[in-house]
Design a protein around this motif. Structure first.
Motif, short mmCIF file in Angstrom:
data_model
loop_
_atom_site.label_atom_id
_atom_site.label_comp_id
_atom_site.label_asym_id
_atom_site.label_seq_id
_atom_site.Cartn_x
_atom_site.Cartn_y
_atom_site.Cartn_z
N LEU A 1 0.86 -1.17 0.00
CA LEU A 1 0.00 0.00 0.00
C LEU A 1 0.90 1.23 0.00
O LEU A 1 1.77 1.39 0.85
CB LEU A 1 -0.90 0.00 1.24
N THR A 2 0.72 2.09 -1.02
CA THR A 2 1.59 3.24 -1.20
C THR A 2 0.75 4.48 -1.47
O THR A 2 -0.30 4.40 -2.12
CB THR A 2 2.54 3.01 -2.39
N ASP A 3 1.21 5.61 -0.96
CA ASP A 3 0.53 6.87 -1.19
C ASP A 3 0.51 7.18 -2.68
O ASP A 3 1.47 6.90 -3.40
CB ASP A 3 1.28 7.98 -0.43
N LEU A 4 -0.59 7.76 -3.16
CA LEU A 4 -0.77 8.05 -4.58
C LEU A 4 0.33 8.97 -5.11
O LEU A 4 0.86 8.74 -6.20
CB LEU A 4 -2.15 8.67 -4.82
N GLU A 5 0.69 9.99 -4.35
CA GLU A 5 1.74 10.91 -4.79
C GLU A 5 3.09 10.21 -4.91
O GLU A 5 3.88 10.50 -5.81
CB GLU A 5 1.84 12.11 -3.84
N GLU A 6 3.34 9.29 -4.00
CA GLU A 6 4.61 8.54 -4.06
C GLU A 6 4.65 7.65 -5.30
O GLU A 6 5.69 7.53 -5.97
CB GLU A 6 4.79 7.70 -2.80
N VAL A 7 3.53 7.06 -5.64
CA VAL A 7 3.47 6.23 -6.85
C VAL A 7 3.72 7.09 -8.07
O VAL A 7 4.47 6.71 -8.98
CB VAL A 7 2.10 5.50 -6.95
N LYS A 8 3.10 8.29 -8.12
CA LYS A 8 3.31 9.19 -9.25
C LYS A 8 4.78 9.62 -9.35
O LYS A 8 5.34 9.67 -10.45
CB LYS A 8 2.42 10.43 -9.11
N ASN A 9 5.38 9.92 -8.21
CA ASN A 9 6.80 10.30 -8.21
C ASN A 9 7.69 9.15 -8.66
O ASN A 9 8.65 9.35 -9.42
CB ASN A 9 7.24 10.77 -6.82
N ASN A 10 7.38 7.94 -8.22
CA ASN A 10 8.16 6.77 -8.63
C ASN A 10 8.05 6.54 -10.14
O ASN A 10 9.04 6.20 -10.80
CB ASN A 10 7.72 5.53 -7.87
N LEU A 11 6.84 6.72 -10.68
CA LEU A 11 6.66 6.56 -12.12
C LEU A 11 7.42 7.64 -12.89
O LEU A 11 8.02 7.37 -13.93
CB LEU A 11 5.18 6.60 -12.48
N LYS A 12 7.40 8.85 -12.37
CA LYS A 12 8.12 9.95 -13.03
C LYS A 12 9.63 9.67 -13.01
O LYS A 12 10.33 9.87 -14.02
CB LYS A 12 7.84 11.27 -12.33
N ASN A 13 10.15 9.18 -11.87
CA ASN A 13 11.57 8.83 -11.77
C ASN A 13 11.93 7.70 -12.73
O ASN A 13 12.98 7.72 -13.38
CB ASN A 13 11.94 8.44 -10.34
N ARG A 14 11.06 6.71 -12.81
CA ARG A 14 11.31 5.58 -13.71
C ARG A 14 11.34 6.04 -15.17
O ARG A 14 12.20 5.62 -15.94
CB ARG A 14 10.24 4.51 -13.52
N ASP A 15 10.41 6.94 -15.52
CA ASP A 15 10.38 7.47 -16.87
C ASP A 15 11.67 8.23 -17.18
O ASP A 15 12.24 8.09 -18.27
CB ASP A 15 9.16 8.38 -17.04
N THR A 16 12.15 9.01 -16.23
CA THR A 16 13.40 9.76 -16.41
C THR A 16 14.58 8.81 -16.59
O THR A 16 15.41 9.02 -17.48
CB THR A 16 13.65 10.68 -15.19
N GLN A 17 14.64 7.78 -15.78
CA GLN A 17 15.73 6.79 -15.89
C GLN A 17 15.70 6.07 -17.23
O GLN A 17 16.74 5.88 -17.87
CB GLN A 17 15.64 5.76 -14.76
N LEU A 18 14.51 5.67 -17.67
CA LEU A 18 14.39 4.96 -18.95
C LEU A 18 14.78 5.86 -20.11
O LEU A 18 15.45 5.42 -21.05
CB LEU A 18 12.96 4.44 -19.13
N THR A 19 14.38 7.13 -20.05
CA THR A 19 14.73 8.07 -21.11
C THR A 19 16.24 8.27 -21.17
O THR A 19 16.83 8.30 -22.25
CB THR A 19 14.03 9.42 -20.87
N LYS A 20 16.87 8.38 -20.01
CA LYS A 20 18.33 8.56 -19.96
C LYS A 20 19.06 7.33 -20.52
O LYS A 20 19.99 7.46 -21.31
CB LYS A 20 18.80 8.82 -18.53
N ARG A 21 18.60 6.15 -20.14
CA ARG A 21 19.22 4.93 -20.66
C ARG A 21 19.05 4.81 -22.16
O ARG A 21 19.97 4.39 -22.88
CB ARG A 21 18.65 3.70 -19.96
N ALA A 22 17.86 5.17 -22.64
CA ALA A 22 17.61 5.10 -24.09
C ALA A 22 18.52 6.08 -24.84
O ALA A 22 19.08 5.73 -25.89
CB ALA A 22 16.15 5.41 -24.40
N SER A 23 18.72 7.26 -24.29
CA SER A 23 19.62 8.22 -24.96
C SER A 23 21.07 7.74 -24.90
O SER A 23 21.82 7.94 -25.86
CB SER A 23 19.48 9.61 -24.34
N ASP A 24 21.45 7.10 -23.80
CA ASP A 24 22.80 6.54 -23.71
C ASP A 24 23.01 5.45 -24.76
O ASP A 24 24.05 5.39 -25.43
CB ASP A 24 23.08 5.97 -22.32
N PHE A 25 22.00 4.58 -24.90
CA PHE A 25 22.09 3.53 -25.93
C PHE A 25 22.16 4.14 -27.32
O PHE A 25 22.91 3.67 -28.18
CB PHE A 25 20.90 2.58 -25.84
N GLN A 26 21.40 5.20 -27.55
CA GLN A 26 21.39 5.84 -28.86
C GLN A 26 22.76 6.44 -29.17
O GLN A 26 23.27 6.32 -30.29
CB GLN A 26 20.30 6.93 -28.92
#
Length: 127
Positions: A70-95
């Protein structure tokens, strides 16, 4: 003497071909990794859209391994935003890595063409 030069050229040609094949394999692997990251980013986007319409204070659960916490809604949103940022950075590194390998591959192909041209010129001089 011409035989030793031919052997040297043949060895260099073989080495360059091996390098080219290896580089192509790496580029193919990077392409598959980029596609995987794009799918993960799409999944994160869909989840963010679904969560955005939840009312504040709604019960949300976040997966941790094989369990859900059970996780606070804002924490879930922040975690998703962080994950999106990490994935974008990794994709740019691969590119960036892919672009480097493509330049390296082009340079290797140019070297092979130059070697073939030198061999032709050399064989024309001997004939």
């Amino acid at each position: 003497m011409a035989k030793s030069v031919d052997l040297e050229l043949k060895k260099a040609f073989t080495d360059l071909q091996i390098k080219m094949v290896d580089t192509r394999k790496k580029i193919h692997f990077i392409d598959s990794q980029i596609e995987l990251l794009k799918r993960c980013m799409h999944h994160v986007d869909i989840t963010q859209c679904a969560i955005s319409c939840y009312p504040p204070g709604a019960k949300t659960y976040e997966s941790v391994g094989r369990m859900f916490l059970l996780t606070d809604l804002e924490e879930v949103k922040n975690n998703l935003k962080n994950r999106d940022t990490q994935l974008t950075k990794r994709a740019s590194d691969f590119q960036k890595n892919k672009e480097y390998l493509e330049n390296n591959l082009k340079e290797s192909e140019d070297n092979i063409r130059e070697m073939v041209q030198q061999r032709r010129v050399q064989s024309e001089k001997t004939n």
